[in-house]
Design a protein around this motif. Structure first.
Motif, PDB file in Angstrom:
ATOM      1  N   ALA A 239       3.579 -33.158  15.115  1.00  0.00           N
ATOM      2  CA  ALA A 239       3.412 -32.483  16.400  1.00  0.00           C
ATOM      3  C   ALA A 239       2.229 -33.076  17.168  1.00  0.00           C
ATOM      4  N   TYR A 240       1.110 -33.286  16.463  1.00  0.00           N
ATOM      5  CA  TYR A 240      -0.045 -33.901  17.126  1.00  0.00           C
ATOM      6  C   TYR A 240       0.264 -35.334  17.550  1.00  0.00           C
TER       7      TYR A 240
ATOM      8  N   ARG B 244       2.942 -30.614  11.122  1.00  0.00           N
ATOM      9  CA  ARG B 244       1.783 -30.421  12.007  1.00  0.00           C
ATOM     10  C   ARG B 244       1.258 -31.780  12.499  1.00  0.00           C
TER      11      ARG B 244
ATOM     12  N   ALA C 286       2.142 -29.654   6.417  1.00  0.00           N
ATOM     13  CA  ALA C 286       1.127 -30.541   6.991  1.00  0.00           C
ATOM     14  C   ALA C 286       1.781 -31.716   7.713  1.00  0.00           C
TER      15      ALA C 286
END
Length: 151
Positions: free
Chosen positions: A35-36, A32, A29
């Motif tokens: 990355a955002y 992720r 998580a």
């Protein structure tokens, strides 16, 4: 300039959330979220944010969008009128030519019960009361409907 600052702050906040998530041992998580979080900075660095800002505050760009909307609206209106009239110009021309030749509908389109000029005679009904247990009264409505239609 303001847009770049806001994007940098959003990315920094996202990376901070990713660090807290990784500290809680939720590495998938965290990656992720990181990355955002990097997307706003990447958009600033590629120049997309400047392009969007220039487009959003440009009267010429808004006039172009208005013309695109007008063109789309005219296209949809002409399609609706064409559908209401019954097809394209070529199809209407073919229909007019067929009408001038005196085209007749094929015989298969006639009703299968006859030519429709005279109703068929009703079938003879046996006289007398129905037998007990056959339910003659149950079908009286159906018989009336069938008689009405000449069946």
């Amino acid at each position: 300039m303001i847009a770049e600052t806001v994007c940098s702050a959003v990315s920094a906040a996202g990376l901070g959330i990713a660090a807290v998530t990784a500290y809680r041992r939720r590495f998938l998580a965290a990656v992720r979220i990181a990355a955002y979080a990097l997307v706003p900075v990447a958009l600033v660095m590629t120049g997309v944010v400047d392009w969007i800002a220039d487009t959003a505050f440009s009267p010429t760009a808004w006039a172009g969008f208005a013309l695109l909307g007008l063109a789309w609206l005219l296209f949809m209106v002409t399609r609706a009128v064409e559908r209401r009239r019954g097809g394209t110009r070529k199809e209407r021309g073919q229909a007019r030519a067929a009408a001038r030749r005196g085209a007749v509908a094929p015989g298969a389109s006639a009703p299968s019960l006859g030519d429709g000029t005279a109703p068929r005679p009703a079938a003879a009904r046996p006289a007398g009361k129905p037998k007990a247990g056959t339910g003659g009264d149950d079908f009286s409505d159906i018989e009336a409907i069938l008689k009405k239609h000449g069946i």
